[in-house]
Design a protein around this motif. Structure first.
Motif, PDB file in Angstrom:
ATOM      1  N   GLU A 333       0.827  -1.208   0.000  1.00 46.17           N
ATOM      2  CA  GLU A 333       0.000   0.000   0.000  1.00 46.17           C
ATOM      3  C   GLU A 333       0.863   1.261   0.000  1.00 46.17           C
ATOM      4  O   GLU A 333       0.556   2.238  -0.700  1.00 46.17           O
ATOM      5  CB  GLU A 333      -0.917   0.000   1.224  1.00 46.17           C
ATOM      6  N   CYS A 335       3.924   1.572  -1.169  1.00 42.59           N
ATOM      7  CA  CYS A 335       4.549   1.726  -2.491  1.00 42.59           C
ATOM      8  C   CYS A 335       3.549   2.241  -3.519  1.00 42.59           C
ATOM      9  O   CYS A 335       3.896   3.098  -4.352  1.00 42.59           O
ATOM     10  CB  CYS A 335       5.142   0.392  -2.951  1.00 42.59           C
ATOM     11  N   ARG A 336       2.329   1.740  -3.481  1.00 43.83           N
ATOM     12  CA  ARG A 336       1.316   2.207  -4.430  1.00 43.83           C
ATOM     13  C   ARG A 336       0.958   3.670  -4.183  1.00 43.83           C
ATOM     14  O   ARG A 336       0.756   4.443  -5.132  1.00 43.83           O
ATOM     15  CB  ARG A 336       0.068   1.325  -4.313  1.00 43.83           C
ATOM     16  N   THR A 337       0.887   4.069  -2.925  1.00 42.68           N
ATOM     17  CA  THR A 337       0.606   5.465  -2.616  1.00 42.68           C
ATOM     18  C   THR A 337       1.753   6.361  -3.057  1.00 42.68           C
ATOM     19  O   THR A 337       1.533   7.459  -3.594  1.00 42.68           O
ATOM     20  CB  THR A 337       0.351   5.631  -1.105  1.00 42.68           C
ATOM     21  N   ARG A 339       3.643   5.855  -5.533  1.00 46.97           N
ATOM     22  CA  ARG A 339       3.522   5.952  -6.986  1.00 46.97           C
ATOM     23  C   ARG A 339       2.581   7.086  -7.376  1.00 46.97           C
ATOM     24  O   ARG A 339       2.842   7.853  -8.299  1.00 46.97           O
ATOM     25  CB  ARG A 339       3.002   4.618  -7.547  1.00 46.97           C
ATOM     26  N   THR A 340       1.487   7.251  -6.618  1.00 49.55           N
ATOM     27  CA  THR A 340       0.544   8.323  -6.957  1.00 49.55           C
ATOM     28  C   THR A 340       1.153   9.699  -6.687  1.00 49.55           C
ATOM     29  O   THR A 340       0.855  10.655  -7.404  1.00 49.55           O
ATOM     30  CB  THR A 340      -0.773   8.188  -6.165  1.00 49.55           C
ATOM     31  N   MET A 357       7.345  -1.649  -6.093  1.00 46.93           N
ATOM     32  CA  MET A 357       5.929  -2.000  -6.158  1.00 46.93           C
ATOM     33  C   MET A 357       5.730  -3.318  -6.900  1.00 46.93           C
ATOM     34  O   MET A 357       5.005  -4.211  -6.442  1.00 46.93           O
ATOM     35  CB  MET A 357       5.145  -0.878  -6.835  1.00 46.93           C
ATOM     36  N   ASN A 358       6.390  -3.460  -8.047  1.00 50.63           N
ATOM     37  CA  ASN A 358       6.281  -4.703  -8.803  1.00 50.63           C
ATOM     38  C   ASN A 358       6.866  -5.886  -8.037  1.00 50.63           C
ATOM     39  O   ASN A 358       6.316  -6.988  -8.049  1.00 50.63           O
ATOM     40  CB  ASN A 358       6.988  -4.557 -10.149  1.00 50.63           C
ATOM     41  N   GLU A 361       4.573  -7.301  -5.407  1.00 49.44           N
ATOM     42  CA  GLU A 361       3.476  -8.139  -5.906  1.00 49.44           C
ATOM     43  C   GLU A 361       3.847  -9.618  -5.842  1.00 49.44           C
ATOM     44  O   GLU A 361       2.976 -10.473  -5.633  1.00 49.44           O
ATOM     45  CB  GLU A 361       3.112  -7.744  -7.340  1.00 49.44           C
TER      46      GLU A 361
END
Length: 388
Positions: A333, A335-337, A339-340, A357-358, A361
């Motif tokens: 979460e 890492c995804r944030t 990214r934004t 991020m990848n 996964e």
């Protein structure tokens, strides 16, 4: 003065010796890995795996939490801090160390014969020999009890046939710990990779863990002497004990990826100007950063608590599952944030965010999927096994 990467002051809970271990690992990552890791990831290879193994071995990082046979015999917290720093550089590098030490070496140390330990552990600790761990199969991931790899007696020898999939270090390994069905149940075998009938093929076309060697193992009539088998362990308790060791390293390591992305996003938000001001000055961006800081702090405190328990009274499987489930989910979460916050730059390898991020996964589902760890925790809470 407030350290934005450590708002809660968790560093105060570490000893000077633990901080020194962390600093030593960070130094080798900064010098020998960090300048090259984005290119290795983009190229989908780890071209210096043997050189890197020897360098990490010279620092005592391979099997560092094991005792004797050339291993450093350090604490679980030391090992966790090392995993965090390694994964702050890349999950693939931490996987190299985890599979070597917590899977292959741990299996030999705990379940092997004295001869197996003396033959392999000193070389593996030094990085002169690389190991892999063959459990997962093409059709049997979360349910290893259904494995099709078989070991049968032929005179005094064992003969192994089967296939293992998604094996880290497989095609560069000198020795494989392979688990197979026998008439007595699941047993483990120490397999030198030069044995006739053993082959390993590197898996290509990955979009995650690209700076890591991942392979398929094929065992076609691999003949081994009787002493290649682990003597005592029978059933899935053997491989699962090793997986718990590796999962412990993961619950620390994922925090390293999260910290790298949080640090990058925090710096970027301070530099990136929109509407005449840095985006760090906008409430929504600050809310994202605050949430990331809270989750990173919570995960760090949980990892440190579990590490202290492991060093004193030990860990139960559900406690390891609690750490792996929470910390990997929250790290992903973060890492995804991040990214934004970086916008389009978040998908560029000029920054580490999309790479972490990848990678996460894969970390999310290897060494136990979120669903399986949820059910481990559920069984501990209710006393009911819901796996089937």
């Amino acid at each position: 003065m407030t350290d934005p990467l450590d708002l809660a002051g968790t560093d105060d809970l570490l000893s000077p010796e633990e901080k020194a271990v962390r600093a030593a690992v960070r130094q080798v990552c900064d010098v020998s890995i960090e300048p090259y890791i984005a290119r290795w990831y983009e190229d989908g290879e780890l071209p210096v795996v043997r050189e890197l193994a020897k360098e990490l071995g010279s620092l005592g990082l391979l099997g560092m939490h094991l005792e004797g046979y050339g291993c450093a015999g350090m604490s679980a917290v030391d090992y966790g801090l090392a995993c965090l720093e390694l994964e702050a550089t890349d999950s693939g590098i931490r996987s190299l160390v985890s599979v070597q030490g917590s899977l292959a070496m741990y299996a030999i140390r705990r379940h092997g014969t004295e001869e197996q330990r003396r033959e392999w552990l000193p070389r593996m600790a030094a990085g002169e020999a690389i190991g892999c761990f063959g459990l997962t199969e093409p059709d049997h991931g979360s349910d290893p009890g259904g494995m099709r790899t078989r070991a049968r007696h032929d005179g005094s020898d064992w003969v192994l046939d089967g296939t293992k999939m998604w094996i880290t270090n497989g095609s560069v390994a000198d020795v494989a710990v392979v688990w197979a069905q026998t008439e007595e149940g699941v047993r483990g075998f120490v397999v030198p990779t030069g044995t006739p009938g053993f082959s390993a093929v590197t898996i290509k076309h990955k979009m995650s863990l690209r700076a890591s060697v991942t392979s398929e193992l094929v065992l076609d009539g691999v003949r081994l002497p009787a002493e290649a088998a682990f003597p005592e362990v029978r059933g899935l308790g053997g491989p699962l004990s090793c997986l718990n060791e590796a999962r412990y390293g993961i619950l620390w390591g994922a925090l390293g990826a999260a910290r790298s992305c949080f640090r990058t996003a925090l710096a970027y938000a301070g530099d990136r100007t929109q509407f005449g001001r840095p985006i760090s000055g906008f409430q929504l961006t600050q809310a994202k950063l605050a949430d990331m800081a809270v989750e990173l702090t919570n995960g760090t405190l949980l990892a440190l608590h579990l590490g202290r328990r492991k060093d004193t009274v030990g860990l139960r499987p559900e406690q390891v599952s609690l750490g792996k489930l929470n910390n990997v989910n929250k790290a992903l979460e973060i890492c995804r944030t991040a990214r934004t916050i970086l916008g389009a730059n978040g998908i560029s390898l000029e920054f580490p965010v999309i790479r972490h991020m990848n990678n996460l996964e894969s970390v999310l589902t290897y060494e136990g999927t979120p669903e399986m760890h949820t059910l481990v925790i559920g069984q501990a809470l209710t006393g009911q096994a819901a796996f089937r």
